[in-house]
Design a protein around this motif. Sequence first.
Motif, PDB file in Angstrom:
ATOM      1  N   PRO A  13       0.802  -1.239   0.000  1.00 41.39           N
ATOM      2  CA  PRO A  13       0.000   0.000   0.000  1.00 41.39           C
ATOM      3  C   PRO A  13       0.826   1.276   0.000  1.00 41.39           C
ATOM      4  O   PRO A  13       0.278   2.369  -0.194  1.00 41.39           O
ATOM      5  CB  PRO A  13      -0.819  -0.115   1.293  1.00 41.39           C
ATOM      6  CG  PRO A  13      -0.931  -1.582   1.540  1.00 41.39           C
ATOM      7  CD  PRO A  13       0.404  -2.132   1.120  1.00 41.39           C
ATOM      8  N   MET A  14       2.133   1.167   0.205  1.00 40.08           N
ATOM      9  CA  MET A  14       3.001   2.342   0.141  1.00 40.08           C
ATOM     10  C   MET A  14       3.456   2.636  -1.280  1.00 40.08           C
ATOM     11  O   MET A  14       4.036   3.692  -1.544  1.00 40.08           O
ATOM     12  CB  MET A  14       4.237   2.135   1.021  1.00 40.08           C
ATOM     13  CG  MET A  14       3.942   1.887   2.483  1.00 40.08           C
ATOM     14  SD  MET A  14       5.439   1.632   3.464  1.00 40.08           S
ATOM     15  CE  MET A  14       6.056   3.315   3.556  1.00 40.08           C
ATOM     16  N   LYS A  57      10.666   8.265  -7.831  1.00 38.42           N
ATOM     17  CA  LYS A  57      11.857   8.715  -7.120  1.00 38.42           C
ATOM     18  C   LYS A  57      11.493   9.122  -5.696  1.00 38.42           C
ATOM     19  O   LYS A  57      12.216   8.833  -4.741  1.00 38.42           O
ATOM     20  CB  LYS A  57      12.511   9.862  -7.879  1.00 38.42           C
ATOM     21  CG  LYS A  57      13.043   9.462  -9.251  1.00 38.42           C
ATOM     22  CD  LYS A  57      13.634  10.652 -10.006  1.00 38.42           C
ATOM     23  CE  LYS A  57      14.135  10.232 -11.381  1.00 38.42           C
ATOM     24  NZ  LYS A  57      14.664  11.392 -12.158  1.00 38.42           N
ATOM     25  N   GLY A  58      10.351   9.790  -5.552  1.00 38.92           N
ATOM     26  CA  GLY A  58       9.889  10.190  -4.223  1.00 38.92           C
ATOM     27  C   GLY A  58       9.568   9.005  -3.343  1.00 38.92           C
ATOM     28  O   GLY A  58       9.809   9.042  -2.124  1.00 38.92           O
ATOM     29  N   GLU A  59       9.037   7.959  -3.932  1.00 38.36           N
ATOM     30  CA  GLU A  59       8.750   6.729  -3.190  1.00 38.36           C
ATOM     31  C   GLU A  59      10.025   6.170  -2.557  1.00 38.36           C
ATOM     32  O   GLU A  59      10.030   5.753  -1.391  1.00 38.36           O
ATOM     33  CB  GLU A  59       8.132   5.704  -4.139  1.00 38.36           C
ATOM     34  CG  GLU A  59       7.867   4.330  -3.569  1.00 38.36           C
ATOM     35  CD  GLU A  59       7.447   3.356  -4.650  1.00 38.36           C
ATOM     36  OE1 GLU A  59       6.238   3.054  -4.728  1.00 38.36           O
ATOM     37  OE2 GLU A  59       8.336   2.908  -5.420  1.00 38.36           O
ATOM     38  N   ALA A  74      10.642   5.999   8.536  1.00 43.60           N
ATOM     39  CA  ALA A  74      11.091   5.704   9.892  1.00 43.60           C
ATOM     40  C   ALA A  74      10.077   6.174  10.924  1.00 43.60           C
ATOM     41  O   ALA A  74      10.072   5.692  12.051  1.00 43.60           O
ATOM     42  CB  ALA A  74      12.441   6.363  10.154  1.00 43.60           C
ATOM     43  N   CYS A  75       9.211   7.109  10.537  1.00 47.80           N
ATOM     44  CA  CYS A  75       8.210   7.565  11.498  1.00 47.80           C
ATOM     45  C   CYS A  75       6.806   7.659  10.940  1.00 47.80           C
ATOM     46  O   CYS A  75       5.856   7.768  11.695  1.00 47.80           O
ATOM     47  CB  CYS A  75       8.614   8.916  12.082  1.00 47.80           C
ATOM     48  SG  CYS A  75       8.936  10.184  10.882  1.00 47.80           S
ATOM     49  N   HIS A  76       6.630   7.590   9.637  1.00 49.15           N
ATOM     50  CA  HIS A  76       5.322   7.802   9.038  1.00 49.15           C
ATOM     51  C   HIS A  76       4.824   6.577   8.280  1.00 49.15           C
ATOM     52  O   HIS A  76       5.571   5.955   7.531  1.00 49.15           O
ATOM     53  CB  HIS A  76       5.364   8.979   8.058  1.00 49.15           C
ATOM     54  CG  HIS A  76       5.722  10.282   8.690  1.00 49.15           C
ATOM     55  ND1 HIS A  76       4.908  10.918   9.589  1.00 49.15           N
ATOM     56  CD2 HIS A  76       6.817  11.062   8.565  1.00 49.15           C
ATOM     57  CE1 HIS A  76       5.478  12.045   9.989  1.00 49.15           C
ATOM     58  NE2 HIS A  76       6.643  12.151   9.376  1.00 49.15           N
ATOM     59  N   LYS A  77       3.558   6.281   8.452  1.00 49.24           N
ATOM     60  CA  LYS A  77       2.882   5.280   7.628  1.00 49.24           C
ATOM     61  C   LYS A  77       2.279   5.960   6.403  1.00 49.24           C
ATOM     62  O   LYS A  77       2.105   7.186   6.377  1.00 49.24           O
ATOM     63  CB  LYS A  77       1.758   4.605   8.417  1.00 49.24           C
ATOM     64  CG  LYS A  77       2.184   3.724   9.571  1.00 49.24           C
ATOM     65  CD  LYS A  77       0.960   3.113  10.232  1.00 49.24           C
ATOM     66  CE  LYS A  77       1.327   2.285  11.450  1.00 49.24           C
ATOM     67  NZ  LYS A  77       2.110   1.098  11.121  1.00 49.24           N
ATOM     68  N   ILE A  78       1.956   5.141   5.429  1.00 42.54           N
ATOM     69  CA  ILE A  78       1.156   5.568   4.282  1.00 42.54           C
ATOM     70  C   ILE A  78       0.041   4.538   4.126  1.00 42.54           C
ATOM     71  O   ILE A  78       0.304   3.336   4.049  1.00 42.54           O
ATOM     72  CB  ILE A  78       1.997   5.624   2.978  1.00 42.54           C
ATOM     73  CG1 ILE A  78       2.927   6.842   2.979  1.00 42.54           C
ATOM     74  CG2 ILE A  78       1.093   5.659   1.750  1.00 42.54           C
ATOM     75  CD1 ILE A  78       2.243   8.176   2.712  1.00 42.54           C
ATOM     76  N   ASN A  79      -1.219   5.003   4.119  1.00 40.02           N
ATOM     77  CA  ASN A  79      -2.354   4.073   4.010  1.00 40.02           C
ATOM     78  C   ASN A  79      -2.338   3.009   5.098  1.00 40.02           C
ATOM     79  O   ASN A  79      -2.700   1.854   4.861  1.00 40.02           O
ATOM     80  CB  ASN A  79      -2.386   3.415   2.628  1.00 40.02           C
ATOM     81  CG  ASN A  79      -2.783   4.390   1.528  1.00 40.02           C
ATOM     82  OD1 ASN A  79      -3.520   5.343   1.777  1.00 40.02           O
ATOM     83  ND2 ASN A  79      -2.293   4.163   0.319  1.00 40.02           N
ATOM     84  N   ARG A  99      -4.654   7.740  -3.855  1.00 45.07           N
ATOM     85  CA  ARG A  99      -4.595   6.290  -3.652  1.00 45.07           C
ATOM     86  C   ARG A  99      -4.828   5.980  -2.173  1.00 45.07           C
ATOM     87  O   ARG A  99      -4.006   5.410  -1.481  1.00 45.07           O
ATOM     88  CB  ARG A  99      -3.240   5.748  -4.107  1.00 45.07           C
ATOM     89  CG  ARG A  99      -3.012   5.889  -5.611  1.00 45.07           C
ATOM     90  CD  ARG A  99      -1.592   5.533  -5.990  1.00 45.07           C
ATOM     91  NE  ARG A  99      -1.242   4.139  -5.725  1.00 45.07           N
ATOM     92  CZ  ARG A  99      -1.635   3.104  -6.474  1.00 45.07           C
ATOM     93  NH1 ARG A  99      -2.418   3.298  -7.518  1.00 45.07           N
ATOM     94  NH2 ARG A  99      -1.254   1.878  -6.179  1.00 45.07           N
ATOM     95  N   LYS A 100      -5.981   6.390  -1.673  1.00 43.29           N
ATOM     96  CA  LYS A 100      -6.295   6.191  -0.273  1.00 43.29           C
ATOM     97  C   LYS A 100      -6.531   4.708   0.047  1.00 43.29           C
ATOM     98  O   LYS A 100      -7.387   4.062  -0.543  1.00 43.29           O
ATOM     99  CB  LYS A 100      -7.573   6.962   0.095  1.00 43.29           C
ATOM    100  CG  LYS A 100      -7.493   8.459  -0.113  1.00 43.29           C
ATOM    101  CD  LYS A 100      -6.731   9.136   1.008  1.00 43.29           C
ATOM    102  CE  LYS A 100      -6.829  10.645   0.879  1.00 43.29           C
ATOM    103  NZ  LYS A 100      -6.098  11.353   1.925  1.00 43.29           N
TER     104      LYS A 100
END
Length: 297
Positions: free
Chosen positions: A190-191, A205-207, A216-221, A291-292
Motif C-alpha cells: 500500500p506504500m 523517485k519520491g517513493e 522511519a516515522c510515518h505510515k502511508i495508508n 490512492r487512499k
Amino acid sequence: MAHVTRRVRAGVAAIAVALALVSLPPMVARLNAAEVPAVSFTIEGRAFSLDREALLKRPDLTVIDVPDDVSYHRPMRYKAVPLAPILADHGLAADDHLEVAALDGFVAQLPAALVLETRPDRARAWLALSTADGATADGDWPTLPDKDADPGPFYVVWTNAAASGVTQEQWPYQVASFTATVPLLDRFPPMRVAETLPADAPERKGEQVFAVQCAACHKINGAGPAELGPDLNLPMNPTEYVQPAALKKLIRNTKSVRSWPGSVMPAFSADELSDADIDHIVAYLTHMAGRKAGPAK
C-alpha cells in the motif's frame, strides 16, 4: 521470489518512529548502560544477542574517529566494533535488507550490501558502544543536542559516510535490535505508487526517498513499520491541507514553519536532502493522495 519468501517466513516485524509533522511524546530519557545489557539480532530466522561485555572482548574492537557525527554535529571518538563481520558470520547476505530498531521507536532502513561493505574507500558501519559506566573512548557520551538523552548504549556510526551516500536517517542510536527482512516497499504494497507510472517518474523517485528518509516515522495508508508518527495519507494527506511552498519548508526545516517544545523533527541540509529530493517527496505524497488505502494496483 524464493529469497522474498524465505525472508517473509522469518516472520520479522519492526517498530519505527522518530520524526513527525505533528508533536510526538518526549524522547526516551537518558538510560543507564546497565539497563540495556545487550543488542539483539535476527538473521535467517535465527535470533541471537550480544551483550556489552562480549562486544568489548571482541578482537576487532577499536577506537574510531568520526569527523562529522550527524547526531552531535561535531567530531566524535568512539569505542566500536565493525558490523560487517558480525552480520556476515551469522548469514546476512548482500542482497538482504536490514532494519535497525531503536529504543525510542525509530527504525532505520539499511541495504545489507551497505552494511557489509569493508573496502577502505567506501562507507563502513560500526556499532559504537558505551562501557558499563557510560564511558567511551572520548569520555562519557554527552547528551544529544536539544534532547534529554545520549545515543547509548549502542549507536550505529559510519566512517567515510559520504563515499556511499549514507543519510542521517541511517545513523540510528539507542539501538535495540537488528533484523534481516525484505525491503520496506516489498513488505508494504500500500506504500507503492501506481505500476502504470513511468520508470523515471518523479513520484517513483519520491517513493524511494520516502522509504529511506520518512518511513522511519510515518505510515502511508496504514502501511509501514512506524507507530508514533502520523499516517501521511489517512485520513488526509499533507498536500490536501498544506500549501506546496509551506510543505517543502516544513520538510526542509520544521522550525522554519512552526515550532513547539515537543518537536523532534530535525532540519535537513541540502547535502542530506536535496531540493530535488523534497520535490520528489511532494510529488509522491500528491500521487498517494489519490490512492487512499488498499494495496497498490
